[in-house]
Write a protein that holds these residues in place. Structure first.
Motif, PDB file in Angstrom:
ATOM      1  N   VAL A 240      14.371 -33.365  11.022  1.00 56.44           N
ATOM      2  CA  VAL A 240      15.776 -33.079  10.711  1.00 56.44           C
ATOM      3  C   VAL A 240      16.417 -34.297  10.053  1.00 56.44           C
ATOM      4  CG1 VAL A 240      18.035 -32.607  11.744  1.00 56.44           C
ATOM      5  CG2 VAL A 240      16.033 -31.359  12.539  1.00 56.44           C
TER       6      VAL A 240
ATOM      7  N   ALA B  52      17.708 -23.705  13.460  1.00 54.83           N
ATOM      8  CA  ALA B  52      16.482 -23.287  12.767  1.00 54.83           C
ATOM      9  C   ALA B  52      15.504 -22.627  13.736  1.00 54.83           C
ATOM     10  CB  ALA B  52      15.831 -24.492  12.097  1.00 54.83           C
ATOM     11  N   LEU B  53      15.426 -23.155  14.947  1.00 57.51           N
ATOM     12  CA  LEU B  53      14.510 -22.563  15.932  1.00 57.51           C
ATOM     13  C   LEU B  53      14.941 -21.145  16.290  1.00 57.51           C
ATOM     14  CD1 LEU B  53      14.029 -25.636  18.305  1.00 57.51           C
ATOM     15  CD2 LEU B  53      12.278 -24.563  16.898  1.00 57.51           C
TER      16      LEU B  53
ATOM     17  N   LEU C  92      21.409 -28.676  14.477  1.00 58.27           N
ATOM     18  CA  LEU C  92      20.710 -28.199  13.281  1.00 58.27           C
ATOM     19  C   LEU C  92      19.290 -27.740  13.627  1.00 58.27           C
ATOM     20  CD1 LEU C  92      20.608 -27.818  10.230  1.00 58.27           C
ATOM     21  CD2 LEU C  92      20.168 -30.251   9.969  1.00 58.27           C
ATOM     22  N   GLU C  93      18.620 -28.518  14.447  1.00 62.39           N
ATOM     23  CA  GLU C  93      17.247 -28.177  14.832  1.00 62.39           C
ATOM     24  C   GLU C  93      17.224 -26.847  15.600  1.00 62.39           C
ATOM     25  OE1 GLU C  93      15.599 -30.964  17.545  1.00 62.39           O
ATOM     26  OE2 GLU C  93      13.624 -30.049  17.539  1.00 62.39           O
TER      27      GLU C  93
ATOM     28  N   LEU D 125      26.337 -33.579   9.878  1.00 60.84           N
ATOM     29  CA  LEU D 125      25.371 -34.632  10.224  1.00 60.84           C
ATOM     30  C   LEU D 125      25.338 -35.709   9.146  1.00 60.84           C
ATOM     31  CD1 LEU D 125      22.928 -35.596  12.008  1.00 60.84           C
ATOM     32  CD2 LEU D 125      21.472 -34.246  10.510  1.00 60.84           C
TER      33      LEU D 125
ATOM     34  N   ARG E 125      12.641 -33.546  15.700  1.00 56.91           N
ATOM     35  CA  ARG E 125      13.938 -34.204  15.505  1.00 56.91           C
ATOM     36  C   ARG E 125      13.879 -35.150  14.308  1.00 56.91           C
ATOM     37  NH1 ARG E 125      16.934 -34.212  19.879  1.00 56.91           N
ATOM     38  NH2 ARG E 125      15.638 -32.377  20.111  1.00 56.91           N
TER      39      ARG E 125
ATOM     40  N   ALA F 159      22.292 -33.356  14.924  1.00 53.91           N
ATOM     41  CA  ALA F 159      20.874 -33.170  14.576  1.00 53.91           C
ATOM     42  C   ALA F 159      20.237 -32.112  15.469  1.00 53.91           C
ATOM     43  CB  ALA F 159      20.126 -34.492  14.690  1.00 53.91           C
ATOM     44  N   ARG F 160      20.552 -32.176  16.752  1.00 53.11           N
ATOM     45  CA  ARG F 160      19.989 -31.195  17.685  1.00 53.11           C
ATOM     46  C   ARG F 160      20.539 -29.796  17.379  1.00 53.11           C
ATOM     47  NH1 ARG F 160      15.870 -29.345  20.551  1.00 53.11           N
ATOM     48  NH2 ARG F 160      16.376 -28.640  22.649  1.00 53.11           N
TER      49      ARG F 160
END
Lengths: 375, 329
Positions: B176, A177-178, A173-174, A81, B173, A170-171
């Protein structure tokens, strides 16, 4: 243009893997650029830049800055990213783990919207979870708008266009973590959270995948695919472990004969090739250290201290490091430095070779010198 | 990414001084020196005033040379083409010898930093955000400035958007992206307090005049502003660009410069800039006047925490002292 990209934090256990991957990359004359993403704490140098590859310093996401979860899987996504946010790179990215080597060049490039990925048959499918995933991942319903998208059972190595990687990173990575925060796998937290997150993020951005035999594991005896991941132990015909990366001490020679023919033996063969080159001094003769621009040198009595731009602490050189630093004049190769020190000190050539190489590596990791590949 | 800026004109300037001397130079119309020249010319001491001599230094030959002129010697300034310059009034009374150096430092221009992220949300999230805005069309209220109606602003807003499910989605978002956005804006990582957001709709004739998003004085103030754009396709409006002004810093005071950059609102695009940037929502034209055809946006602000974690390491511990959204706990 193919960018071969991997993540290797600045740790001793990661360095030899990065070196081996780089050696295999230049050995087969892979086209494009080799990029090592190096998660680095602010104020520290990003570490070895490698002979032919480029090291890109990125934020350290392990542990995760919000959840404090310790998980190496964050580093790849966060590194990608950041790299693609900061650089206008455009082309195909060959994304692989640092525990991979290349046996053959990868020549195929991909168009935006189409990814070629390695098969991941172990994807945790189920009946009640969103996207057809296992029930453990049911919580994703709260975080994903469209839960009926089909997932591609793929994993790294992948060939993906920079435009697609920019969109999903980014998604990805998010979601990683979730999943780490909510899902509990067989051994506690989901070990392959990053893989599940990738497939979901790619599906959400409508990126199509084609399964491709890009990579294989050390147990494979038939496929002659370009990439081998040696994270699993290499075994003999009888099933005994003959080599394991977790206990390997760099750069010890390894016996290839006992390994079962196939991908595992190929890994050991390439590793041995590199060990031999190093022992013969060929690696040192092909490497020329250059002092980095902006490094300031201070002499106090007989001691030399270096001030490296971007580093908080002054670097003090011991006697042998100082002797090597003084011979880094932009002309000497590491082999020539060994020869010069051999004349000055009463030490064996083998000892000096080890010392020069490790010191050069330390100086390089600290950002004081760069190591230039000559041929 | 689409950045549009109106190209500044080159201005030919002739300065006449006492004794019939004339100096010629060429400057861009947004040059700090041009504004400075007029400001000092207008505010030069009256004849006979007791005041320390003041000089102005102007670039010649593209900056390869310079000429220094005593401000009180200037008789006239002729510009081709004509320019309109808004000058600053003097901060001190005339006829008083000010306690400042005879030659003051010229004003510094600060470029507006911003960063653009396209495809910010996934395909379905973006569509869902639009569906939400349309379903909540009756909840929009006229926008205010510090809680009061103002001729400075005309648009519609739903406040406290961050508390909603869609607000949480956007906040997660944004978190991040936070370290990268801060780095891109040359803003040192700071302890986060919260992420505030509101949903706005700009319809026919709507605008928001130039303003700042923070006073920087409260303990937990806004530091970075992010605007996420989304709208129905085909687009039912024109205009509605975000204009980011450069600023001029003079003696600790920051004011809005004449130069700017316009950013076109593309659907599913996020634009981030520091809250110290003067910005403006340019007028939107929406012929149908239907709210469905509006230019929708979620504006979010990263707030700095007034009480950072003293054990923070390498700039990362700051996250722990802030409020972490449920989605990332």
């Amino acid at each position: 243009m193919i960018f071969t990209v991997f993540v290797a934090p600045v740790e001793p256990t990661q360095q030899w893997r990065a070196d081996l991957l780089e050696y295999s990359w230049r050995r087969i004359k892979q086209s494009g650029e080799l990029i090592r993403l190096a998660p680095t704490a602010p104020g520290r140098a990003p570490g070895s830049r490698g002979r032919v590859g480029r090291t890109v310093k990125t934020f350290d996401w392990n542990p995760h800055p919000y959840t404090q979860d310790v998980y190496a899987g964050y580093q790849t996504t966060a590194g990608v990213l950041e790299w693609l946010f900061n650089e206008p790179a455009e082309g195909t990215v060959l994304l692989l783990d640092s525990s991979c080597i290349l046996r053959h060049p990868v020549t195929a490039e991909v168009e935006p919207g189409h990814v070629r990925g390695s098969s991941w048959p172990e994807i945790p499918l189920g009946t009640d979870g969103p996207f057809g995933l296992h029930d453990d991942l049911k919580f994703l319903e709260s975080y994903c708008v469209n839960r009926k998208l089909p997932l591609a059972p793929v994993r790294m190595p992948i060939l993906i266009h920079t435009a697609d990687l920019r969109k999903i990173a980014a998604r990805w990575l998010e979601l990683t973590a979730l999943i780490r925060s909510h899902a509990v796998g067989v051994h506690g937290k989901y070990l392959h959270a990053d893989r599940v997150a990738y497939t979901v993020a790619a599906a959400e951005y409508r990126i199509l995948h084609t399964l491709d035999d890009l990579g294989t594991t050390t147990s494979d005896t038939g496929k002659d695919v370009p990439i081998v991941d040696y994270s699993t132990p290499i075994k003999s015909k009888q099933g005994e472990i003959v080599w394991d990366r977790k206990v390997y001490r760099p750069w010890e020679a390894v016996y290839t004969e006992n390994a079962r023919a196939g991908a595992g033996r190929d890994v050991l063969g390439i590793l041995n090739e590199m060990v031999t080159r190093r022992e013969s001094g060929a690696e040192l003769a092909a490497t020329r250290p250059q002092r980095c621009y902006g490094v300031r040198e201070a002499r106090i009595l007989d001691d030399i201290h270096l001030e490296v731009p971007g580093c908080a602490d002054l670097m003090s050189l011991n006697q042998s490091a100082a002797a090597i630093w003084e011979l880094c004049n932009g002309e000497n190769t590491l082999a020539e430095i060994v020869s010069e020190l051999e004349r000055q000190f009463d030490a064996s050539r083998e000892t000096l070779m080890t010392s020069v190489e490790s010191t050069a590596r330390d100086l390089e990791s600290s950002g004081a010198i760069e190591l230039e590949e000559l041929f | 990414m689409t950045d549009q800026a109106t190209a500044p004109r080159q201005i030919d300037i002739r300065i006449s001084t006492i004794g019939g001397h004339e100096y010629r130079l060429n400057l861009r119309e947004d040059a700090v020196h041009l504004r400075d020249l007029f400001t000092r010319f207008v505010n030069r001491p009256a004849t006979g005033a007791v005041r320390a001599p003041e000089f102005i230094q102007l670039p010649l030959d593209g900056g390869n040379a310079s000429c220094t002129i005593a401000v009180d010697q200037i008789v006239s300034i002729v510009t081709t083409p004509p320019v309109v310059i808004e000058v600053q009034q003097p901060a001190v009374e005339p006829n008083v010898i000010p306690d400042v150096p005879a030659v003051v430092a010229p004003p510094q221009i600060r470029r507006a930093h911003y960063t653009v992220i396209d495809d910010f949300l996934t395909v379905d999230e973006h569509r869902d955000m639009l569906a939400l805005a349309l379903s909540e069309k009756d909840s929009f209220e006229p926008g205010t400035v510090q809680g009061e109606p103002s001729p400075h602003r005309r648009n519609s807003v739903i406040m406290n958007f961050a508390d909603s499910a869609h607000g949480t989605l956007l906040t997660s978002r944004l978190l991040v992206w936070f370290p990268l956005i801060a780095k891109a804006l040359k803003e040192p990582l700071f302890p986060l307090k919260t992420v505030e957001s509101q949903l706005t709709a700009a319809n026919d004739g709507d605008y928001y005049k130039p303003h700042l998003d923070t006073d920087g004085k409260t303990p937990d103030f806004r530091v970075i502003a992010c605007v996420y754009y989304f709208f129905r396709e085909p687009k039912g409006f024109t205009g509605g660009d975000l204009r980011l002004y450069d600023s001029i810093e003079t003696g600790g005071e920051i004011c809005q410069a004449d130069s700017f950059q316009d950013i076109r609102p593309a659907s599913n695009r996020l634009v981030a800039f520091t809250c110290e940037t003067f910005h403006e929502l340019l007028a939107t034209r929406c012929p149908s006047k239907d709210i469905e055809d509006s230019r929708f946006a979620v504006t979010a602000w990263f707030h700095r925490s007034g009480a950072p974690d003293p054990d923070a390491k390498f700039g990362w511990g700051h996250y722990r002292c802030g409020e972490v959204p449920e989605a990332l706990r």
